[in-house]
Design a protein around this motif. Structure first.
Motif, PDB file in Angstrom:
ATOM      1  N   THR A   1     -22.165  54.301  22.321  1.00 11.73           N
ATOM      2  CA  THR A   1     -22.192  54.258  23.624  1.00 11.73           C
ATOM      3  C   THR A   1     -20.851  54.846  24.409  1.00 11.73           C
ATOM      4  O   THR A   1     -19.863  55.007  23.505  1.00 11.73           O
ATOM      5  CB  THR A   1     -22.556  52.919  24.363  1.00 11.73           C
ATOM      6  OG1 THR A   1     -21.531  51.836  24.090  1.00 11.73           O
ATOM      7  CG2 THR A   1     -23.757  52.267  23.663  1.00 11.73           C
ATOM      8  N   ASP A   2     -20.676  54.599  25.734  1.00 12.99           N
ATOM      9  CA  ASP A   2     -19.302  54.831  26.287  1.00 12.99           C
ATOM     10  C   ASP A   2     -18.199  53.770  25.921  1.00 12.99           C
ATOM     11  O   ASP A   2     -17.054  53.930  26.335  1.00 12.99           O
ATOM     12  CB  ASP A   2     -19.333  55.098  27.803  1.00 12.99           C
ATOM     13  CG  ASP A   2     -20.116  53.989  28.356  1.00 12.99           C
ATOM     14  OD1 ASP A   2     -20.593  53.133  27.798  1.00 12.99           O
ATOM     15  OD2 ASP A   2     -20.192  54.196  29.698  1.00 12.99           O
ATOM     16  N   VAL A   3     -18.722  52.635  25.250  1.00 10.01           N
ATOM     17  CA  VAL A   3     -17.498  51.705  25.062  1.00 10.01           C
ATOM     18  C   VAL A   3     -17.198  51.745  23.444  1.00 10.01           C
ATOM     19  O   VAL A   3     -16.262  50.857  23.191  1.00 10.01           O
ATOM     20  CB  VAL A   3     -18.082  50.168  25.551  1.00 10.01           C
ATOM     21  CG1 VAL A   3     -18.290  50.132  26.854  1.00 10.01           C
ATOM     22  CG2 VAL A   3     -19.188  49.928  24.661  1.00 10.01           C
ATOM     23  N   SER A   4     -17.652  52.658  22.901  1.00  9.31           N
ATOM     24  CA  SER A   4     -17.647  52.805  21.391  1.00  9.31           C
ATOM     25  C   SER A   4     -16.385  52.959  20.961  1.00  9.31           C
ATOM     26  O   SER A   4     -15.755  52.539  19.830  1.00  9.31           O
ATOM     27  CB  SER A   4     -18.607  53.702  20.891  1.00  9.31           C
ATOM     28  OG  SER A   4     -19.818  53.225  20.927  1.00  9.31           O
ATOM     29  N   ARG A   5     -15.123  53.563  21.666  1.00 13.55           N
ATOM     30  CA  ARG A   5     -14.084  53.880  21.435  1.00 13.55           C
ATOM     31  C   ARG A   5     -13.057  52.591  21.343  1.00 13.55           C
ATOM     32  O   ARG A   5     -12.220  52.262  20.377  1.00 13.55           O
ATOM     33  CB  ARG A   5     -13.449  54.816  22.368  1.00 13.55           C
ATOM     34  CG  ARG A   5     -13.727  56.361  22.050  1.00 13.55           C
ATOM     35  CD  ARG A   5     -12.735  57.369  22.852  1.00 13.55           C
ATOM     36  NE  ARG A   5     -12.697  57.174  24.236  1.00 13.55           N
ATOM     37  CZ  ARG A   5     -11.678  57.482  24.954  1.00 13.55           C
ATOM     38  NH1 ARG A   5     -10.619  57.908  24.060  1.00 13.55           N
ATOM     39  NH2 ARG A   5     -11.646  57.329  26.328  1.00 13.55           N
ATOM     40  N   GLN A   6     -13.618  51.631  21.970  1.00 12.36           N
ATOM     41  CA  GLN A   6     -12.838  50.070  22.066  1.00 12.36           C
ATOM     42  C   GLN A   6     -13.609  49.246  21.365  1.00 12.36           C
ATOM     43  O   GLN A   6     -13.124  48.251  21.019  1.00 12.36           O
ATOM     44  CB  GLN A   6     -12.437  49.709  23.419  1.00 12.36           C
ATOM     45  CG  GLN A   6     -11.250  50.638  24.043  1.00 12.36           C
ATOM     46  CD  GLN A   6     -11.647  51.971  24.770  1.00 12.36           C
ATOM     47  OE1 GLN A   6     -12.996  52.070  24.985  1.00 12.36           O
ATOM     48  NE2 GLN A   6     -11.179  52.952  24.823  1.00 12.36           N
ATOM     49  N   ASN A   7     -14.953  49.289  21.248  1.00 10.72           N
ATOM     50  CA  ASN A   7     -15.693  48.096  20.692  1.00 10.72           C
ATOM     51  C   ASN A   7     -16.955  48.772  19.996  1.00 10.72           C
ATOM     52  O   ASN A   7     -18.084  48.868  20.357  1.00 10.72           O
ATOM     53  CB  ASN A   7     -16.366  47.523  21.864  1.00 10.72           C
ATOM     54  CG  ASN A   7     -16.967  46.106  21.458  1.00 10.72           C
ATOM     55  OD1 ASN A   7     -16.869  45.585  20.519  1.00 10.72           O
ATOM     56  ND2 ASN A   7     -18.134  45.664  22.516  1.00 10.72           N
ATOM     57  N   LEU A   8     -16.579  49.090  18.640  1.00 10.29           N
ATOM     58  CA  LEU A   8     -17.574  49.548  17.846  1.00 10.29           C
ATOM     59  C   LEU A   8     -18.040  48.707  16.632  1.00 10.29           C
ATOM     60  O   LEU A   8     -17.047  48.445  15.622  1.00 10.29           O
ATOM     61  CB  LEU A   8     -17.182  51.101  17.237  1.00 10.29           C
ATOM     62  CG  LEU A   8     -18.029  51.750  16.243  1.00 10.29           C
ATOM     63  CD1 LEU A   8     -19.252  52.247  16.924  1.00 10.29           C
ATOM     64  CD2 LEU A   8     -17.294  52.806  15.563  1.00 10.29           C
TER      65      LEU A   8
END
Length: 264
Positions: free
Chosen positions: A92-99
């Protein structure tokens, strides 16, 4: 009191039966003691792993979602061995910081020794702790996101335990249209200008970080979500980038297989 030859034979049979029963009990105890799974259902050592990466940054049609689940479950059913770790990542669009994985467990045994194990309980455990949670994780509903960091997610996953086994399988379900504003995007107006410059532009966007993943003995399957609203230039950039991106892969079971999903 003297025992007859027939009595002695009977005692011998009873003693033999008791010895067999005791051996089975001890064997079951030792087996359970040495092969006790951990919290994620894995028995050490785990030597193989399958990872599903599902791009949930844009909505997809129902037939696309159904086929994603069907292909993933078919792979688990026919190609994943018992005690192989199966992991699902939702991008999702938060995957760069929270995968973090939405599911990660080892495939349990479905069959066992009927003398010491209950087939009914094995099947119940397989469905309740593995098959049903896996199906739920694969069925996560997509939503529109501000960015689609598929490449970043795959690079990050390649640096973790999930793809560092002796043998690995990676199945990606995505339109493969990378879109990270300010970094690299295949969409206008900052889209790659031509097919030849795509890899160069992507590498420049990764200055100071791993440019592409390094795999060992990994089979890669790209399951491409069709997008009919994008330009031919964008599609050409997509088709140029990903073969290079997955090109650092060594081992006897290496493969790279692109395929389309149904839908639009």
């Amino acid at each position: 009191m003297a025992f007859s030859k027939k009595d002695k034979q009977g005692f011998g049979l009873i003693a033999g039966a008791l010895l067999i029963a005791l051996t089975l009990v001890v064997a079951k105890f030792q087996s359970e003691k040495s092969l006790k799974p951990d919290a994620s259902g894995c028995i050490s050592p785990v030597t193989a792993g399958t990872v599903f990466v599902i791009d949930n940054t844009e909505t997809v049609s129902q037939q696309t979602r159904d086929e994603i689940v069907a292909r993933a479950l078919a792979h688990v059913e026919h190609k994943v061995q018992a005690n192989e770790r199966v992991t699902v990542f939702s991008v999702t669009d938060v995957s760069r910081q929270n995968l973090v994985p939405v599911f990660s467990r080892c495939k349990p045994q479905r069959e066992g020794n009927r003398l010491v194990e209950s087939p009914r309980l094995l099947e119940k455990n397989f469905k309740a702790k593995f098959h049903e949670p896996l199906g739920k994780a694969l069925s996560t509903i997509s939503s529109d996101s501000k960015e689609s960091p598929v490449a970043q997610a795959i690079i990050d996953i390649s640096l973790t335990q999930y793809l560092r086994n002796k043998k690995n399988s990676l199945m990606v379900f995505s339109d493969m249209l990378e879109h990270v504003p300010g970094k690299f995007t295949m969409y206008p107006p900052q889209a790659c200008r031509d097919q030849q410059s795509t890899v160069k532009a992507f590498r420049e966007s990764r200055n100071g970080a791993r440019e592409r993943p390094t795999f060992v003995n990994t089979s890669v399957s790209l399951n491409i979500i069709p997008r009919t609203q994008v330009s031919r230039a964008t599609l050409a950039c997509r088709d140029q980038l990903w073969p290079w991106f997955f090109g650092d892969n060594q081992g006897p079971d290496v493969s790279f297989t692109p395929d389309f999903l149904p839908g639009y």
